[in-house]
Design an enzyme around this catalytic site. Structure first.
Site, mmCIF file in Angstrom:
data_model
loop_
_atom_site.group_PDB
_atom_site.id
_atom_site.type_symbol
_atom_site.label_atom_id
_atom_site.label_comp_id
_atom_site.label_asym_id
_atom_site.label_seq_id
_atom_site.Cartn_x
_atom_site.Cartn_y
_atom_site.Cartn_z
ATOM 1 N N ASP A 86 -50.699 -14.450 35.555
ATOM 2 C CA ASP A 86 -51.592 -14.332 34.750
ATOM 3 C C ASP A 86 -51.239 -15.334 33.416
ATOM 4 O O ASP A 86 -50.447 -15.368 33.309
ATOM 5 C CB ASP A 86 -52.191 -13.244 34.132
ATOM 6 N N GLU A 134 -49.889 -8.823 34.249
ATOM 7 C CA GLU A 134 -48.777 -8.022 33.576
ATOM 8 C C GLU A 134 -48.874 -8.573 31.990
ATOM 9 O O GLU A 134 -48.090 -7.210 31.756
ATOM 10 C CB GLU A 134 -47.643 -9.037 34.087
ATOM 11 N N GLU A 135 -50.027 -9.084 31.627
ATOM 12 C CA GLU A 135 -49.998 -9.197 30.053
ATOM 13 C C GLU A 135 -51.050 -8.136 30.038
ATOM 14 O O GLU A 135 -52.609 -7.706 30.204
ATOM 15 C CB GLU A 135 -50.520 -10.516 29.774
ATOM 16 N N HIS A 177 -45.279 -16.467 23.660
ATOM 17 C CA HIS A 177 -46.644 -16.111 23.573
ATOM 18 C C HIS A 177 -47.330 -17.196 21.985
ATOM 19 O O HIS A 177 -47.869 -16.683 21.893
ATOM 20 C CB HIS A 177 -47.172 -14.199 22.944
#
Length: 384
Positions: free
Chosen positions: A75, A132-133, A355
């Site tokens: 993702d 996952e995030e 990020h």
């Protein structure tokens, strides 16, 4: 079967990067994974982990009832990309800002390489995990019966790591990533004219004091030998210069490694909110969610991973003493069910941080990742 070259890996990775998809919406990504695996004749099951997860497998040419799992997250993030290169995100507001495009590519490359030359004994599962995030796709796959449906004795993961040079790796004996909790607090008082604050109950003042007081839970109540972080990341209140708002909302996160400390921090957090509300005569509601557990390697499995890395010609250094990260990983849910290890591979000393809107996965890392996965399988599932 295709020859897995650096150019092919780059092509796959940049295609994923152009088309980022976030939690449980990775439909194109999943379809592309299936397309590549199918082209190599690799068996798989689709529609897992909420609908977009894929588990594929390759059997070694030597008979054995042993099996291990390798996992990649697929993702992206809700981040607007600042890069302007040709493979930048084509989806507004979404970006592969954590390198999951690269993780997916490395696992695909390993699956194809091992299918072409299955010189090992047993079976290897390739787990392409969504969400996952923040949203816990790893937990969803475990709850769906990942390890019951695909029996494996151990499971392994990889993450790229900015700040480490390409050709460097890091392996932790135990703690790798912190537990991850989030909170949302709404404080309600009585609004009034800003020129007459005595006519209301000031939620902004109370919230500002609370932000400072919460830091004391970590700095003065957490044992010095234990690591914890409590961060307020959002503060929403009011929309006029001359009005004391009726309510304020605070959001943030708590991170630590120790399970007992995690429970203590939540208890003290709730007590601090209640005490603040009582002192200022306000009402407060708390939404406190425990998201991910801490990620812990199994020492013996971590050592085997380190040995594999140290034997690779394109790995110059394997760090065994780096501190764990206060970031979090839902691979932790898989490591709660099976032994294994989660390692870091360097993405470049000058790489933008994870990020960050300027981040990009380093394509030089992809062949190293493929080599690592392939070598790990052949080492762990050797004939001996």
């Amino acid at each position: 079967m295709s020859t897995i070259t650096p150019d092919l890996l780059r092509e796959w990775r940049r295609d994923f990067h152009c088309h980022p998809e976030t939690a449980f919406e990775e439909h194109r990504t999943s379809a592309r994974i299936v397309e590549i695996l199918s082209g190599e004749g690799i068996e798989m099951v689709t529609g897992l982990g909420g609908g977009t997860g894929v588990v594929a497998w390759v059997d070694g040419r030597h008979a054995s009832d042993r099996a291990i799992g390798l996992r990649a997250d697929i993702d992206a993030l809700d981040v607007s990309e600042a890069n302007d290169f040709a493979h930048a995100s084509r989806i507004p507001g979404k970006m592969h800002a954590c390198g999951h495009d690269g993780h997916t590519t490395m696992l695909l490359g390993a699956a194809c390489a091992l299918a072409k030359d299955p010189d090992f004994a047993g079976r290897v599962y390739f787990i392409f995990q969504p969400a996952e995030e923040n949203e816990g796709g790893g937990r969803v796959m475990v709850e769906e019966g990942l390890f019951e449906r695909f029996a494996m004795e151990a499971v392994y993961g990889v993450h790229n790591w900015p700040g480490l040079e390409v050709g460097e790796a890091a392996v932790h004996d135990t703690a790798v990533m912190a537990a991850f909790d989030v909170f949302r607090v709404k404080i309600t008082g009585h609004g009034c004219h800003a020129a007459m604050p005595h006519m209301g109950k000031d939620v902004v003042l109370a919230a500002c004091q609370l932000v400072n007081q919460l830091q004391g839970i970590v700095s003065r109540e957490t044992p010095a030998h234990q690591t914890a972080v409590m961060s307020v990341t959002q503060f929403h209140a009011g929309d006029a210069y001359n009005v004391m708002p009726e309510s304020v909302e605070l959001c943030g996160t708590v991170r630590c490694f120790d399970a007992e400390l995690r429970d203590y921090l939540e208890e003290r957090f709730r007590q601090a909110i209640a005490a603040m509300a009582a002192f200022h005569g306000l009402e407060a509601s708390v939404d406190y969610q425990s998201r991910y557990p801490a990620t812990f390697n199994t020492p013996a499995h971590a050592n085997r991973c380190a040995e594999v890395l140290e034997a690779m010609p394109n790995i110059r250094q394997v760090h065994r003493d780096l501190p764990p990260s206060m970031a979090s990983e839902d691979f932790a849910f898989m490591l709660q069910q099976r032994p294994g290890a989660y390692i870091w591979l360097g993405n470049g000393k000058d790489s933008a941080a994870l990020h960050n809107p300027n981040y990009d996965f380093n394509d030089e890392l992809a062949p190293i990742g493929v080599t690592y996965w392939s070598a790990l399988v052949r080492t762990l599932l050797s004939q001996a």
